[in-house]
Design a protein around this motif. Sequence first.
Motif, PDB file in Angstrom:
ATOM      1  N   UNK A  70       0.950  -1.020   0.166  1.00 19.25           N
ATOM      2  CA  UNK A  70       0.130   0.130  -0.074  1.00 19.25           C
ATOM      3  C   UNK A  70       0.788   1.349   0.132  1.00 19.25           C
ATOM      4  N   UNK A  71       2.007   1.079   0.369  1.00 14.97           N
ATOM      5  CA  UNK A  71       3.026   2.232   0.377  1.00 14.97           C
ATOM      6  C   UNK A  71       3.598   2.748  -1.135  1.00 14.97           C
ATOM      7  N   UNK A  72       3.315   1.863  -2.242  1.00 10.54           N
ATOM      8  CA  UNK A  72       3.830   2.051  -3.279  1.00 10.54           C
ATOM      9  C   UNK A  72       3.307   3.410  -4.136  1.00 10.54           C
ATOM     10  N   UNK A  73       1.994   3.612  -4.000  1.00 10.85           N
ATOM     11  CA  UNK A  73       1.250   4.855  -4.488  1.00 10.85           C
ATOM     12  C   UNK A  73       1.924   5.925  -4.170  1.00 10.85           C
ATOM     13  N   UNK A  74       2.138   5.989  -2.657  1.00 11.13           N
ATOM     14  CA  UNK A  74       3.099   7.058  -2.282  1.00 11.13           C
ATOM     15  C   UNK A  74       4.141   7.547  -2.520  1.00 11.13           C
ATOM     16  N   UNK A  75       5.148   6.287  -2.872  1.00 12.41           N
ATOM     17  CA  UNK A  75       6.443   6.493  -3.381  1.00 12.41           C
ATOM     18  C   UNK A  75       6.272   7.046  -4.846  1.00 12.41           C
ATOM     19  N   UNK A  76       5.547   6.466  -5.380  1.00  8.75           N
ATOM     20  CA  UNK A  76       5.016   6.894  -6.937  1.00  8.75           C
ATOM     21  C   UNK A  76       4.895   8.324  -7.046  1.00  8.75           C
ATOM     22  N   UNK A  77       4.093   8.813  -6.287  1.00 10.47           N
ATOM     23  CA  UNK A  77       3.533  10.103  -6.095  1.00 10.47           C
ATOM     24  C   UNK A  77       4.934  11.135  -5.810  1.00 10.47           C
ATOM     25  N   UNK A  78       5.908  10.560  -4.929  1.00 12.59           N
ATOM     26  CA  UNK A  78       6.714  11.496  -4.677  1.00 12.59           C
ATOM     27  C   UNK A  78       7.981  11.253  -5.564  1.00 12.59           C
ATOM     28  N   UNK A  79       7.928  10.182  -6.474  1.00 12.20           N
ATOM     29  CA  UNK A  79       8.907  10.078  -7.425  1.00 12.20           C
ATOM     30  C   UNK A  79       8.550  11.050  -8.677  1.00 12.20           C
ATOM     31  N   UNK A 220      14.828  19.444   2.877  1.00 15.50           N
ATOM     32  CA  UNK A 220      13.740  19.968   3.201  1.00 15.50           C
ATOM     33  C   UNK A 220      12.725  20.085   2.473  1.00 15.50           C
ATOM     34  N   UNK A 221      11.512  19.962   2.605  1.00 14.28           N
ATOM     35  CA  UNK A 221      10.509  20.388   1.689  1.00 14.28           C
ATOM     36  C   UNK A 221       9.386  19.228   2.173  1.00 14.28           C
ATOM     37  N   UNK A 222       9.624  18.224   2.423  1.00 13.93           N
ATOM     38  CA  UNK A 222       8.550  17.271   2.617  1.00 13.93           C
ATOM     39  C   UNK A 222       7.963  16.744   1.377  1.00 13.93           C
ATOM     40  N   UNK A 223       8.435  16.709   0.359  1.00 12.84           N
ATOM     41  CA  UNK A 223       8.006  15.880  -0.983  1.00 12.84           C
ATOM     42  C   UNK A 223       9.429  15.466  -1.798  1.00 12.84           C
ATOM     43  N   UNK A 224       9.226  14.713  -2.564  1.00 15.12           N
ATOM     44  CA  UNK A 224      10.008  14.192  -3.276  1.00 15.12           C
ATOM     45  C   UNK A 224      10.618  12.864  -2.893  1.00 15.12           C
ATOM     46  N   UNK A 225      11.405  12.028  -3.662  1.00 16.78           N
ATOM     47  CA  UNK A 225      11.913  11.010  -3.274  1.00 16.78           C
ATOM     48  C   UNK A 225      13.111  11.076  -2.274  1.00 16.78           C
ATOM     49  N   UNK A 242      15.106   0.990   0.666  1.00 19.58           N
ATOM     50  CA  UNK A 242      15.971   0.519  -0.399  1.00 19.58           C
ATOM     51  C   UNK A 242      15.066   0.489  -1.557  1.00 19.58           C
ATOM     52  N   UNK A 243      13.651   0.322  -1.638  1.00 19.03           N
ATOM     53  CA  UNK A 243      13.009   0.604  -2.721  1.00 19.03           C
ATOM     54  C   UNK A 243      13.203   1.603  -3.616  1.00 19.03           C
ATOM     55  N   UNK A 244      13.199   2.628  -2.730  1.00 13.56           N
ATOM     56  CA  UNK A 244      13.425   4.028  -3.232  1.00 13.56           C
ATOM     57  C   UNK A 244      14.905   4.087  -3.840  1.00 13.56           C
ATOM     58  N   UNK A 245      15.792   3.594  -3.180  1.00 14.01           N
ATOM     59  CA  UNK A 245      17.163   3.580  -3.670  1.00 14.01           C
ATOM     60  C   UNK A 245      17.109   2.863  -5.052  1.00 14.01           C
ATOM     61  N   UNK A 246      16.572   1.655  -5.265  1.00 18.80           N
ATOM     62  CA  UNK A 246      16.402   0.779  -6.249  1.00 18.80           C
ATOM     63  C   UNK A 246      15.758   1.661  -7.445  1.00 18.80           C
ATOM     64  N   UNK A 247      14.720   2.545  -7.233  1.00 18.97           N
ATOM     65  CA  UNK A 247      14.136   3.284  -8.221  1.00 18.97           C
ATOM     66  C   UNK A 247      14.928   4.055  -8.709  1.00 18.97           C
TER      67      UNK A 247
END
Length: 271
Positions: A70-79, A220-225, A242-247
Amino acid sequence: MSITTQTGAGIVGATGVASGLGGQGAKEVAAIVAVALLVIGGSELLLRLFEVPQFILPTPSAIASVFASAEMPTIAEHYSYTLIELVTGYAIGASIGLVLAAVITQFPFVEKVITPYILLLVTTPMLALVPLLILNFGFGFTPRIIAVGLASGPMVMINAATGFRRVDAMKIALVRSCGASTLQIFSKIRIPMAMPMVIVGLMIGAIFGMITAVGAEMSGGGFGLGSRLTTYSSTLRMPEFFACILILAVTGITIYAFFFWLGKRLAGWES
Protein backbone atom coordinates in the motif's frame (compact mmCIF):
# COMPACT_ATOMS: atom_id res chain seq x y z
CA MET A 1 38.84 21.13 -20.20
CA SER A 2 36.54 18.15 -20.29
CA ILE A 3 35.02 15.60 -17.98
CA THR A 4 35.89 12.87 -20.47
CA THR A 5 39.13 11.88 -22.10
CA GLN A 6 39.99 13.01 -25.58
CA THR A 7 40.79 9.51 -26.83
CA GLY A 8 37.52 8.01 -27.93
CA ALA A 9 35.65 10.84 -26.27
CA GLY A 10 32.37 10.03 -27.91
CA ILE A 11 29.72 8.21 -26.03
CA VAL A 12 30.10 5.25 -28.36
CA GLY A 13 33.51 4.51 -26.89
CA ALA A 14 33.26 6.23 -23.53
CA THR A 15 33.54 3.15 -21.34
CA GLY A 16 33.84 -0.60 -21.46
CA VAL A 17 30.31 -0.84 -20.13
CA ALA A 18 29.06 1.18 -23.06
CA SER A 19 30.71 -1.04 -25.62
CA GLY A 20 29.29 -4.06 -23.86
CA LEU A 21 25.77 -2.69 -23.96
CA GLY A 22 26.04 -2.08 -27.66
CA GLY A 23 26.68 -5.60 -28.91
CA GLN A 24 26.11 -8.29 -26.35
CA GLY A 25 25.43 -11.78 -27.52
CA ALA A 26 23.08 -14.25 -25.93
CA LYS A 27 25.87 -15.70 -23.78
CA GLU A 28 26.80 -12.29 -22.37
CA VAL A 29 23.18 -11.49 -21.53
CA ALA A 30 22.77 -14.90 -19.90
CA ALA A 31 25.94 -14.34 -17.86
CA ILE A 32 24.72 -10.97 -16.63
CA VAL A 33 21.35 -12.43 -15.63
CA ALA A 34 23.06 -15.37 -13.92
CA VAL A 35 25.31 -13.08 -11.87
CA ALA A 36 22.31 -10.93 -10.89
CA LEU A 37 20.36 -13.99 -9.78
CA LEU A 38 23.38 -15.26 -7.87
CA VAL A 39 23.84 -11.96 -6.04
CA ILE A 40 20.13 -11.59 -5.23
CA GLY A 41 19.68 -15.21 -4.24
CA GLY A 42 22.90 -15.27 -2.23
CA SER A 43 21.93 -12.09 -0.39
CA GLU A 44 18.51 -13.52 0.43
CA LEU A 45 20.03 -16.74 1.72
CA LEU A 46 22.76 -15.12 3.81
CA LEU A 47 20.47 -12.53 5.38
CA ARG A 48 17.98 -15.22 6.37
CA LEU A 49 20.70 -17.59 7.52
CA PHE A 50 22.27 -15.04 9.85
CA GLU A 51 18.85 -13.63 10.83
CA VAL A 52 19.81 -10.05 10.07
CA PRO A 53 17.01 -7.73 11.27
CA GLN A 54 14.97 -6.01 8.57
CA PHE A 55 15.65 -2.58 10.09
CA ILE A 56 19.40 -3.12 9.53
CA LEU A 57 19.46 -4.73 6.09
CA PRO A 58 16.28 -6.07 4.47
CA THR A 59 16.19 -9.12 2.24
CA PRO A 60 15.65 -8.70 -1.51
CA SER A 61 12.22 -10.31 -1.15
CA ALA A 62 11.22 -7.72 1.49
CA ILE A 63 12.35 -4.94 -0.83
CA ALA A 64 10.43 -6.45 -3.74
CA SER A 65 7.28 -6.74 -1.62
CA VAL A 66 7.24 -2.94 -1.22
CA PHE A 67 6.35 -2.57 -4.92
CA ALA A 68 3.11 -4.47 -4.29
CA SER A 69 2.33 -2.84 -0.94
CA ALA A 70 0.00 0.00 0.00
CA GLU A 71 3.04 2.29 0.31
CA MET A 72 3.87 2.12 -3.40
CA PRO A 73 1.35 4.81 -4.54
CA THR A 74 2.91 7.22 -2.06
CA ILE A 75 6.41 6.43 -3.34
CA ALA A 76 5.22 6.82 -6.94
CA GLU A 77 3.69 10.22 -6.17
CA HIS A 78 6.91 11.49 -4.60
CA TYR A 79 8.91 10.04 -7.48
CA SER A 80 6.84 12.12 -9.90
CA TYR A 81 7.86 15.25 -7.97
CA THR A 82 11.52 14.27 -8.33
CA LEU A 83 11.07 13.78 -12.07
CA ILE A 84 9.45 17.21 -12.42
CA GLU A 85 12.41 18.83 -10.68
CA LEU A 86 14.92 16.85 -12.71
CA VAL A 87 13.34 17.40 -16.12
CA THR A 88 12.63 21.11 -15.60
CA GLY A 89 15.97 21.98 -14.03
CA TYR A 90 17.89 19.87 -16.52
CA ALA A 91 16.11 21.38 -19.52
CA ILE A 92 16.95 24.89 -18.33
CA GLY A 93 20.54 24.09 -17.33
CA ALA A 94 21.36 22.06 -20.45
CA SER A 95 19.89 24.70 -22.77
CA ILE A 96 21.93 27.47 -21.17
CA GLY A 97 25.01 25.25 -21.17
CA LEU A 98 24.74 24.52 -24.89
CA VAL A 99 24.24 28.20 -25.73
CA LEU A 100 27.22 29.25 -23.61
CA ALA A 101 29.37 26.52 -25.19
CA ALA A 102 28.55 27.85 -28.64
CA VAL A 103 29.22 31.44 -27.61
CA ILE A 104 32.57 30.90 -25.89
CA THR A 105 33.95 28.88 -28.81
CA GLN A 106 33.13 31.72 -31.19
CA PHE A 107 34.11 34.65 -28.96
CA PRO A 108 37.34 34.07 -26.97
CA PHE A 109 36.84 37.28 -24.97
CA VAL A 110 33.51 35.97 -23.60
CA GLU A 111 35.24 32.73 -22.61
CA LYS A 112 37.86 34.62 -20.59
CA VAL A 113 35.13 36.54 -18.79
CA ILE A 114 32.80 33.67 -17.84
CA THR A 115 35.28 30.78 -17.39
CA PRO A 116 36.13 31.68 -13.75
CA TYR A 117 32.43 31.62 -12.87
CA ILE A 118 31.87 28.30 -14.65
CA LEU A 119 34.81 26.81 -12.74
CA LEU A 120 33.28 28.15 -9.55
CA LEU A 121 30.00 26.37 -10.33
CA VAL A 122 31.78 23.13 -11.24
CA THR A 123 33.90 23.02 -8.10
CA THR A 124 31.15 24.12 -5.71
CA PRO A 125 28.79 21.37 -4.50
CA MET A 126 25.34 22.62 -5.40
CA LEU A 127 23.88 20.85 -2.37
CA ALA A 128 25.76 23.35 -0.20
CA LEU A 129 23.68 26.13 -1.77
CA VAL A 130 20.31 24.42 -1.24
CA PRO A 131 19.71 25.87 2.27
CA LEU A 132 20.42 29.35 0.91
CA LEU A 133 18.07 28.77 -2.03
CA ILE A 134 15.36 27.49 0.31
CA LEU A 135 15.80 30.57 2.48
CA ASN A 136 15.21 32.81 -0.53
CA PHE A 137 12.64 30.81 -2.52
CA GLY A 138 10.86 28.68 0.09
CA PHE A 139 10.36 24.92 0.26
CA GLY A 140 8.69 24.49 -3.15
CA PHE A 141 10.02 23.36 -6.51
CA THR A 142 11.93 26.56 -7.29
CA PRO A 143 15.10 26.07 -5.18
CA ARG A 144 15.41 22.45 -6.28
CA ILE A 145 14.99 23.31 -9.97
CA ILE A 146 17.61 26.05 -9.64
CA ALA A 147 20.02 23.63 -7.94
CA VAL A 148 19.52 21.01 -10.68
CA GLY A 149 20.09 23.62 -13.38
CA LEU A 150 23.27 24.87 -11.69
CA ALA A 151 24.57 21.32 -11.34
CA SER A 152 23.82 20.11 -14.88
CA GLY A 153 24.46 23.25 -16.94
CA PRO A 154 28.25 23.53 -16.43
CA MET A 155 28.75 19.83 -17.18
CA VAL A 156 26.94 20.20 -20.49
CA MET A 157 28.79 23.42 -21.33
CA ILE A 158 32.30 22.09 -20.63
CA ASN A 159 31.90 18.94 -22.72
CA ALA A 160 30.05 20.70 -25.54
CA ALA A 161 32.68 23.44 -25.74
CA THR A 162 35.41 20.82 -25.89
CA GLY A 163 33.58 19.12 -28.73
CA PHE A 164 33.14 22.34 -30.68
CA ARG A 165 36.92 22.90 -30.48
CA ARG A 166 37.81 19.40 -31.71
CA VAL A 167 37.07 20.26 -35.33
CA ASP A 168 40.00 20.00 -37.70
CA ALA A 169 41.18 23.50 -38.62
CA MET A 170 41.91 22.32 -42.17
CA LYS A 171 38.25 21.45 -42.72
CA ILE A 172 37.15 24.86 -41.51
CA ALA A 173 39.72 26.57 -43.72
CA LEU A 174 38.51 24.52 -46.69
CA VAL A 175 34.83 25.39 -46.33
CA ARG A 176 35.68 29.01 -45.52
CA SER A 177 37.63 29.23 -48.77
CA CYS A 178 34.46 28.09 -50.52
CA GLY A 179 32.58 31.05 -49.09
CA ALA A 180 30.85 29.42 -46.10
CA SER A 181 29.69 31.82 -43.39
CA THR A 182 30.48 31.46 -39.69
CA LEU A 183 26.93 30.23 -39.04
CA GLN A 184 27.19 27.65 -41.83
CA ILE A 185 30.55 26.42 -40.53
CA PHE A 186 29.12 26.07 -37.05
CA SER A 187 25.93 24.27 -38.09
CA LYS A 188 27.42 22.05 -40.81
CA ILE A 189 30.90 21.33 -39.42
CA ARG A 190 31.25 22.07 -35.72
CA ILE A 191 27.94 20.69 -34.46
CA PRO A 192 28.10 17.31 -36.28
CA MET A 193 31.75 16.80 -35.32
CA ALA A 194 31.06 17.80 -31.71
CA MET A 195 28.00 15.58 -31.32
CA PRO A 196 29.77 12.75 -29.41
CA MET A 197 31.09 15.16 -26.78
CA VAL A 198 27.77 17.01 -26.63
CA ILE A 199 25.90 13.79 -25.88
CA VAL A 200 28.43 12.79 -23.23
CA GLY A 201 27.95 16.21 -21.61
CA LEU A 202 24.17 15.84 -21.72
CA MET A 203 24.40 12.41 -20.09
CA ILE A 204 26.74 13.59 -17.32
CA GLY A 205 24.58 16.66 -16.75
CA ALA A 206 21.44 14.53 -16.40
CA ILE A 207 23.07 12.20 -13.87
CA PHE A 208 24.47 15.10 -11.85
CA GLY A 209 21.05 16.72 -12.00
CA MET A 210 19.34 13.62 -10.59
CA ILE A 211 21.85 13.38 -7.73
CA THR A 212 21.36 17.07 -6.94
CA ALA A 213 17.56 16.80 -7.07
CA VAL A 214 17.52 13.94 -4.55
CA GLY A 215 20.04 15.70 -2.30
CA ALA A 216 18.01 18.91 -2.39
CA GLU A 217 14.88 16.99 -1.41
CA MET A 218 16.70 15.53 1.58
CA SER A 219 17.45 19.08 2.76
CA GLY A 220 13.78 19.80 3.41
CA GLY A 221 10.44 20.44 1.79
CA GLY A 222 8.47 17.31 2.67
CA PHE A 223 8.03 15.97 -0.87
CA GLY A 224 10.12 14.11 -3.42
CA LEU A 225 11.90 10.77 -3.30
CA GLY A 226 14.80 12.27 -1.34
CA SER A 227 12.34 13.32 1.35
CA ARG A 228 11.01 9.75 1.44
CA LEU A 229 14.55 8.46 1.93
CA THR A 230 14.96 10.73 4.96
CA THR A 231 11.61 9.66 6.39
CA TYR A 232 12.17 5.93 5.89
CA SER A 233 15.70 5.98 7.30
CA SER A 234 14.67 7.95 10.39
CA THR A 235 11.81 5.51 11.08
CA LEU A 236 13.93 2.41 10.30
CA ARG A 237 11.68 1.36 7.39
CA MET A 238 14.55 -0.14 5.47
CA PRO A 239 12.56 -2.13 2.85
CA GLU A 240 10.89 1.10 1.69
CA PHE A 241 14.24 2.91 1.89
CA PHE A 242 15.98 0.42 -0.38
CA ALA A 243 12.98 0.34 -2.72
CA CYS A 244 13.49 4.09 -3.27
CA ILE A 245 17.22 3.52 -3.79
CA LEU A 246 16.39 0.87 -6.39
CA ILE A 247 14.04 3.23 -8.21
CA LEU A 248 16.75 5.90 -8.35
CA ALA A 249 19.30 3.36 -9.58
CA VAL A 250 16.99 2.24 -12.37
CA THR A 251 16.39 5.88 -13.28
CA GLY A 252 20.13 6.47 -13.57
CA ILE A 253 20.57 3.37 -15.73
CA THR A 254 17.70 4.52 -17.92
CA ILE A 255 19.33 7.92 -18.39
CA TYR A 256 22.60 6.26 -19.37
CA ALA A 257 20.90 3.82 -21.74
CA PHE A 258 18.93 6.62 -23.43
CA PHE A 259 21.99 8.74 -24.13
CA PHE A 260 23.94 5.68 -25.24
CA TRP A 261 21.18 4.94 -27.75
CA LEU A 262 21.10 8.60 -28.79
CA GLY A 263 24.85 8.55 -29.27
CA LYS A 264 24.61 5.49 -31.53
CA ARG A 265 21.98 7.26 -33.61
CA LEU A 266 23.61 10.67 -33.88
CA ALA A 267 27.30 9.94 -33.45
CA GLY A 268 27.71 6.30 -34.49
CA TRP A 269 30.28 7.33 -37.08
CA GLU A 270 32.86 7.86 -34.29
CA SER A 271 32.92 4.14 -33.47
